[in-house]
Design an enzyme around this catalytic site. Structure first.
Site, short mmCIF file in Angstrom:
data_model
loop_
_atom_site.label_atom_id
_atom_site.label_comp_id
_atom_site.label_asym_id
_atom_site.label_seq_id
_atom_site.Cartn_x
_atom_site.Cartn_y
_atom_site.Cartn_z
N VAL A 88 0.80 -1.22 0.00
CA VAL A 88 0.00 0.00 0.00
C VAL A 88 0.84 1.27 0.00
O VAL A 88 0.32 2.36 -0.30
CB VAL A 88 -0.96 -0.01 1.22
CG1 VAL A 88 -0.23 0.30 2.51
CG2 VAL A 88 -2.13 0.94 1.01
N TYR A 89 2.13 1.20 0.29
CA TYR A 89 2.95 2.41 0.34
C TYR A 89 3.07 3.04 -1.04
O TYR A 89 3.55 2.42 -1.99
CB TYR A 89 4.36 2.10 0.86
CG TYR A 89 4.43 1.67 2.31
CD1 TYR A 89 3.37 1.89 3.20
CD2 TYR A 89 5.56 1.02 2.80
CE1 TYR A 89 3.45 1.49 4.52
CE2 TYR A 89 5.64 0.61 4.13
CZ TYR A 89 4.58 0.85 4.98
OH TYR A 89 4.66 0.45 6.30
#
Length: 323
Positions: free
Chosen positions: A60-61
């Site tokens: 998700v980064y």
């Protein structure tokens, strides 16, 4: 750089883990302060030169771009068989009802997506980023077990949750003969010591490697109380973690650092490393001194009196960081 076993496994990891949330396309995701690929690469190279072999990112980064940047840099600067590469699954990666979470569908899709972005055929540590209350933990554990048996991950880990949840997951894995969690990536620093009540004793008892996130409290422990950074000004999640009652602890860090002639970051990180349950704190770096301070902290030993000074101002607080 010193190396220790990751929990009760035979895997050796550096005492410092480089957290890679700071490396990603600032135009993707919600981290506008992240460093793009050109500015990220020197940090990853310097970490490898210093002996750091442990790198942590997440799908998700920066909407996957962190994995892309980290994967390319590690391929250029390191040897895959010497690198311990960790990533995570849980966050929403696309619109729709199955765009995130820890269902079997999500895990099986996201491990392949992460491997593609990282440019590798396996990760060393695959972690659930949070607890998913909407998915039976048995489904999650069996899917993770299958990921390991397929050779796509060497070990699995968990992140911030209640100790009873982690204990339940460990019990169920053992009961069913599934791969057991090797690590706990939890929220632990001088401003948040609530993990000392249940989670850290549980990890010590069960031989779990502890790799805390935000060991410097998102920089709050490294600068003057009223100072800000580009990240702190836009970090909505960070604002939920710390408050005005933390000022006396920051002041204590300052006093100890000045007396020792070292930086506040070194003192705060040395305190985390002082706990024998902690394996490898995850440290982010967006300036060269951030990384150099982390490397120096690994060899800084605090006295009993200094530890007492740092711990004395702490007051119990509500648990935060699970969202």
């Amino acid at each position: 750089m010193k190396y220790v076993k990751l929990g009760s496994t035979g895997l050796d990891v550096s005492r410092i883990c480089l957290g890679c949330m700071s490396y990603g396309d600032p135009a993707r995701g919600n981290h506008s302060w992240s460093l793009d690929e050109e500015r990220s690469r020197p940090f990853i190279r310097r970490a490898i030169e210093a002996g750091i072999n442990f790198f942590d990112t997440a799908n998700v980064y920066s909407a996957g771009s962190s994995e892309e940047i980290v994967g390319r840099a590690l391929a250029d600067f390191g040897r895959r068989d010497e690198i311990v590469l960790a990533t995570k699954v849980h966050g929403t990666m696309r619109p729709g009802p199955n765009g995130g979470g820890l269902s079997r569908k999500a895990i099986m899709s996201e491990i392949d997506n992460s491997l593609r972005r990282l440019g590798t055929d396996y990760v060393d540590l695959y972690q659930i980023h949070r607890w998913d209350a909407r998915t039976p933990i048995e489904e999650t554990l069996e899917a993770l077990h299958d990921v390991v048996k397929a050779g796509k991950a060497r070990y699995i880990g968990a992140s911030s949750m209640y100790a009873w949840q982690f204990s339940k997951a460990l019990y169920l894995a053992e009961r069913h003969g599934w791969t057991r969690f090797t690590t706990m990536q939890n929220h632990y620093n001088l401003l948040n010591r609530e993990e000392e009540r249940e989670m850290l004793p549980l990890c010590a008892d069960q031989g779990i490697g502890v790799i805390p996130w935000s060991p410097l409290a998102r920089g709050r422990l490294t600068r003057d109380w009223d100072a800000t950074s580009a990240r702190s000004e836009t970090d909505e999640f960070g604002r939920t973690l710390y408050g005005e009652n933390d000022r006396p602890i920051v002041d204590a860090v300052t006093r100890v650092a000045e007396a020792r002639g070292v930086t506040r970051a070194q003192v705060a990180l040395a305190w985390v490393l002082h706990n024998p349950v902690v394996t490898s704190p995850i440290v982010g770096a967006t300036k060269p001194e951030h990384l150099e301070d982390a490397i120096a902290a690994e060899s800084l030993t605090l006295t009993e009196d200094e530890v007492k000074q740092l711990e004395q101002p702490y007051e119990p607080r509500s648990v935060v960081g699970f969202a």
